[in-house]
Design a protein around this motif. Structure first.
Motif, short mmCIF file in Angstrom:
data_model
loop_
_atom_site.label_atom_id
_atom_site.label_comp_id
_atom_site.label_asym_id
_atom_site.label_seq_id
_atom_site.Cartn_x
_atom_site.Cartn_y
_atom_site.Cartn_z
N LYS A 70 0.79 -0.57 0.00
CA LYS A 70 -0.33 0.05 0.06
C LYS A 70 1.06 0.94 -0.06
O LYS A 70 1.40 1.32 1.18
CB LYS A 70 -1.47 -0.39 1.11
N ARG A 71 0.59 1.96 -1.10
CA ARG A 71 1.56 3.23 -1.04
C ARG A 71 1.13 4.49 -0.52
O ARG A 71 -0.22 4.70 -1.24
CB ARG A 71 1.43 3.81 -2.75
N ILE A 72 1.17 5.17 0.61
CA ILE A 72 0.62 6.73 1.17
C ILE A 72 1.37 7.83 0.59
O ILE A 72 1.04 8.68 0.69
CB ILE A 72 0.67 6.10 2.43
N GLY A 73 2.94 7.80 0.79
CA GLY A 73 3.36 8.92 0.57
C GLY A 73 4.78 8.02 -0.41
O GLY A 73 4.31 7.51 -1.34
N GLU A 74 5.75 9.01 -0.81
CA GLU A 74 6.00 9.37 -2.11
C GLU A 74 7.61 8.49 -1.67
O GLU A 74 8.64 8.56 -2.16
CB GLU A 74 6.67 11.39 -2.61
N GLY A 75 7.88 8.32 -0.30
CA GLY A 75 9.21 7.50 -0.28
C GLY A 75 9.84 8.13 0.49
O GLY A 75 10.66 9.06 0.36
N LEU A 76 10.79 8.09 1.87
CA LEU A 76 12.35 8.72 2.15
C LEU A 76 12.88 8.98 0.87
O LEU A 76 13.67 10.37 1.62
CB LEU A 76 12.89 6.54 3.02
N LEU A 77 12.97 8.47 0.23
CA LEU A 77 14.49 9.23 -0.39
C LEU A 77 13.84 10.50 -1.22
O LEU A 77 14.25 11.28 -1.31
CB LEU A 77 14.10 8.47 -2.22
N THR A 78 12.39 10.37 -1.44
CA THR A 78 12.04 11.39 -2.65
C THR A 78 12.72 12.33 -1.01
O THR A 78 12.35 14.03 -1.30
CB THR A 78 10.47 11.18 -2.43
N GLU A 79 11.66 12.27 0.06
CA GLU A 79 11.92 13.23 1.50
C GLU A 79 13.62 14.42 1.45
O GLU A 79 13.65 15.11 2.08
CB GLU A 79 11.77 12.81 2.52
N TYR A 80 14.30 13.08 1.05
CA TYR A 80 15.58 13.83 1.19
C TYR A 80 16.39 14.16 -0.20
O TYR A 80 17.35 14.34 -0.56
CB TYR A 80 16.68 12.50 1.57
N SER A 81 15.81 14.20 -1.76
CA SER A 81 16.11 14.60 -2.67
C SER A 81 15.19 15.24 -3.90
O SER A 81 14.16 15.82 -2.90
CB SER A 81 15.96 13.49 -3.75
N GLU A 82 15.53 15.73 -4.58
CA GLU A 82 14.87 17.10 -5.63
C GLU A 82 15.14 16.34 -7.18
O GLU A 82 16.66 15.64 -6.67
CB GLU A 82 15.32 18.21 -5.17
N ILE A 83 14.66 17.06 -8.04
CA ILE A 83 14.45 16.67 -9.48
C ILE A 83 15.45 17.25 -9.34
O ILE A 83 15.87 18.44 -9.64
CB ILE A 83 13.52 16.63 -10.35
N CYS A 84 17.50 16.48 -9.98
CA CYS A 84 17.86 17.33 -11.28
C CYS A 84 17.70 18.17 -11.77
O CYS A 84 16.61 18.07 -13.41
CB CYS A 84 18.86 16.24 -12.07
N PRO A 85 17.52 19.24 -11.88
CA PRO A 85 17.35 20.17 -12.90
C PRO A 85 18.44 19.40 -14.61
O PRO A 85 17.83 20.23 -15.26
CB PRO A 85 18.02 21.79 -12.05
N ASP A 86 19.13 19.32 -14.39
CA ASP A 86 20.03 18.83 -15.96
C ASP A 86 19.37 17.97 -16.72
O ASP A 86 18.99 18.16 -17.86
CB ASP A 86 21.41 18.86 -15.53
N CYS A 87 19.02 16.65 -16.20
CA CYS A 87 18.77 15.72 -16.67
C CYS A 87 16.96 15.51 -16.47
O CYS A 87 16.56 15.09 -16.97
CB CYS A 87 19.51 14.24 -16.30
N ASP A 88 16.87 16.48 -15.78
CA ASP A 88 15.22 16.19 -15.16
C ASP A 88 14.49 14.87 -14.85
O ASP A 88 13.65 14.64 -15.00
CB ASP A 88 14.26 16.37 -16.43
N GLY A 89 15.32 13.99 -13.75
CA GLY A 89 15.49 12.64 -13.61
C GLY A 89 16.37 11.90 -14.00
O GLY A 89 15.07 10.65 -13.77
N ARG A 90 16.21 11.90 -15.38
CA ARG A 90 16.19 10.76 -16.02
C ARG A 90 17.20 10.12 -15.94
O ARG A 90 17.52 9.01 -16.04
CB ARG A 90 15.61 11.86 -17.50
N GLY A 91 18.42 10.66 -15.59
CA GLY A 91 19.56 10.03 -15.29
C GLY A 91 21.08 10.28 -15.87
O GLY A 91 21.95 9.70 -15.65
N VAL A 92 20.10 10.49 -17.17
CA VAL A 92 21.43 10.67 -18.15
C VAL A 92 21.25 12.13 -18.96
O VAL A 92 20.06 12.67 -19.26
CB VAL A 92 21.23 9.38 -19.29
#
Length: 625
Positions: free
Chosen positions: A595-617
């Motif tokens: 069951k999914r309530i929130g976005e998870g631990l990683l999201t609380e400590y991170s933000e989308i990369c402005p260079d790759c827009d979260g794609r990783g490359v």
């Protein structure tokens, strides 16, 4: 539940042209639509068109997953459901009768005890104490979560994996009657359960909680022994992303018959979504009659409704709403204007019987009640006090809703530390440390209100005096660092790779440095068994939800595959969040849901990369010129 106003006529907000007097005289007046606000405070057409454009912009969000989306068949769902252990499965069932009362043993209980009870008593040793019971990984912790809503119709129901509380007199020792001395022994056991255990004057328990507060940020860490098992992050001023449990007056902005849903404005940047299955209504308030009404027959644009958030907004998806409002307390959950009647199925049968008798006497006629697992040792007076507090809160909410003219917040869930204490804290916790004096006082007062015997376990941590922060003192920081990494090492040298995608989370199991000793099948099997336990731990710690696919290392022996899946289910049974685990597929993959309530631990400590827009490359488009 929908907001109504008896002074307004039905449908006047839906049509800008007023009907003639002759037509009104010929036709009988239409029945009032529940929730209609009529023509009160109607604005000019030009202004309404501007508002329509603005609402369309707010509706430009993705709809949360449909209720039936990704659902397996009923047989597969039942087979894959991870069973939560009852209290007696992991420790001897405590006697939770109120002081001075004596348990009665019925004939069925005497007959059912049989040989199994004797064998269990012999395994535990004389006196029947200790934490025996469930085998394998069944050392499960009891959850005081809102998911304790095992609803009961008043009759005990058996369930796979449940072990009823049988033959209570065997657990009190041989040759002991039920006289005055035995009653005193039960009273002592009941009081000891409420106070918790102590050794040399110090409280002992399996769990420990650390609450670290910073300006605009609060973090709660739950440790089992010294291992971090749950971690929560909250920003107290965040009324946009952390709104789960909040109650609002919402305005229906757009009804989507094709999606069987409606967009609802709840005064947040993104409109929330209300599905047809979550809509509540009174049949007499609906013009269209029938048993299978569509959502467009129940809800109309600009209608004001009372609703509660059941899922926080995630990424581009709006919050999920329901009209079946519930107010959780420490011992009970109040469901206003409902006939719901339930007792947590994780409680032993004798405790359920006692609580059912109390509910028959004190349950409000017009509201529903669910008794939570935390009420295991609660007295009738404590249950009444908890219900009284919730009834007062509901009266305040109703009063605000009756006066509301526009979307707005009616009820906000308490701050994170208080919520976690409400859901989790019990005698199994050896202590709670809080490094903020105001929050410490609030939490201590809250605990003292429902269990004064445990109030001393809530302590203030002075970081300046200690020289280290609270999380550093208890090694929480380093464990959170590991939980944020995509790679997790296993004890024997194997590893997990955890990757999240838009649709699901993928976990790859590798043998890594684990070369084994005898043969390949045994090496792979032991590596997968370690991985199954670690996967359950990581899902809980990282708060990963939704669809999860696990790629275990291929095993040739079918029995080994079954053992790995059972090990995963046993480990997940310790998690209070509902999950389902299905058998190994033809491709050697294990599919599961959590069951999914929130976005998870990683999201609380991170933000989308402005260079790759979260794609990783980063794509080099210059090569295309």
């Amino acid at each position: 539940m929908e907001h109504s106003d008896d002074n307004e006529s039905v449908g006047s907000h839906a049509d800008s042209s007023a009907p003639s007097a002759e037509k009104s005289a010929e036709q009988p007046p239409k029945q009032r639509q529940r929730g209609s606000r009529g023509g009160q405070n109607r604005k000019p057409a030009s202004q309404r068109s501007d508002e329509t454009a603005e609402s369309n912009h707010r509706n430009d969000v993705e709809i949360p997953d449909r209720i039936r989306e990704g659902k397996p068949s009923a047989e597969a769902a039942e087979r894959g459901l991870v069973r939560k252990p009852k209290i007696g499965d992991t420790r001897s069932v405590p006697f939770t009768m109120a002081p001075g009362s004596v348990a009665k043993q019925d004939d069925d209980g005497e007959r059912d005890g049989g040989e199994n009870d004797k064998q269990r008593k012999n395994r535990r040793g004389k006196g029947g104490g200790g934490r025996g019971g469930g085998g394998g990984h069944g050392q499960a912790r009891e959850s005081q979560s809102g998911e304790d809503n095992g609803r009961d119709d008043g009759k005990p129901k058996s369930r796979q994996g449940d072990k009823p509380a049988k033959n209570q007199k065997n657990r009190r020792g041989r040759g002991k009657g039920r006289g005055k001395g035995d009653t005193q022994q039960m009273d002592d056991a009941w009081l000891e359960q409420r106070r918790g255990r102590e050794r040399n004057g110090k409280p002992i328990g399996r769990y420990f909680m650390c609450v670290q507060a910073r300006p605009g940020l609060a973090q709660v860490a739950v440790l089992e022994g010294r291992n971090l098992i749950e971690h929560y992050v909250s920003r107290p001023s965040d009324d946009v992303a952390q709104i789960h449990g909040n109650i609002y007056i919402g305005k229906v902005q757009n009804v989507l018959p094709g999606m069987e849903a409606a967009f609802v404005d709840i005064a947040t940047p993104k409109n929330a979504v209300l599905y047809r299955s979550d809509v509540q209504y009174e049949p007499e308030d609906i013009e269209v009659k029938g048993s299978n009404l569509r959502i467009e027959d129940i809800l109309k644009n600009k209608q004001l409704i009372l609703c509660q958030v059941t899922k926080n907004p995630i990424a581009h998806k709006g919050a999920r709403l329901t009209q079946e409002v519930s107010l959780p307390g420490r011992f009970v959950v109040l469901i206003p204007n409902s006939q719901t009647y339930g007792i947590s199925k994780r409680l032993p049968d004798d405790v359920r019987k006692r609580l059912r008798e109390i509910l028959d006497r004190v349950k409000p006629d017009e509201h529903g009640i669910i008794v939570r697992t935390a009420a295991e040792s609660a007295t009738e007076e404590e249950l009444i006090a908890d219900m009284t507090i919730l009834l007062k809160e509901w009266a305040v909410i109703e009063s605000k809703a009756a006066k509301a003219q526009r979307p707005g917040l009616l009820y906000r869930e308490p701050e994170l530390a208080v919520r976690v204490i409400r859901e989790e804290f019990n005698a199994d916790y050896r202590g709670v440390l809080i490094d903020d004096k105001r929050l410490w006082q609030d939490v201590r007062d809250y605990v003292a209100a429902f269990n004064p015997d445990l109030a001393d376990r809530v302590e203030y941590y002075d970081a300046d005096k200690e020289g280290l922060s609270l999380f550093e003192r208890h090694h929480v920081h380093e464990q959170v660092h590991k939980a944020l990494d995509r790679k997790v090492w296993l004890p024997s040298g194997g590893s997990l790779i955890i990757e999240g995608t838009e649709a699901l989370t993928v976990i790859d199991v590798n043998t890594g440095k684990n070369v084994g000793k005898s043969n390949l099948e045994e090496t792979v099997f032991h590596n997968n068994m370690e991985a199954a336990v670690e996967v359950a731990k990581q899902l809980r710690l990282r708060d990963i939800g939704g669809i999860i696919v696990i790629d275990f290392v291929d095993m040739e022996i079918r029995e080994n595959r079954g053992k790995v899946v059972e090990a995963l289910r046993d480990s997940l049974a310790r998690d209070k969040t509902r999950s389902q685990v299905f058998d190994v597929s033809e491709l050697g993959l294990v599919e599961m849901t959590r069951k999914r309530i929130g976005e998870g631990l990683l999201t609380e400590y991170s933000e989308i990369c402005p260079d790759c827009d979260g794609r990783g490359v980063v794509v080099d488009y210059s090569m295309l010129e």
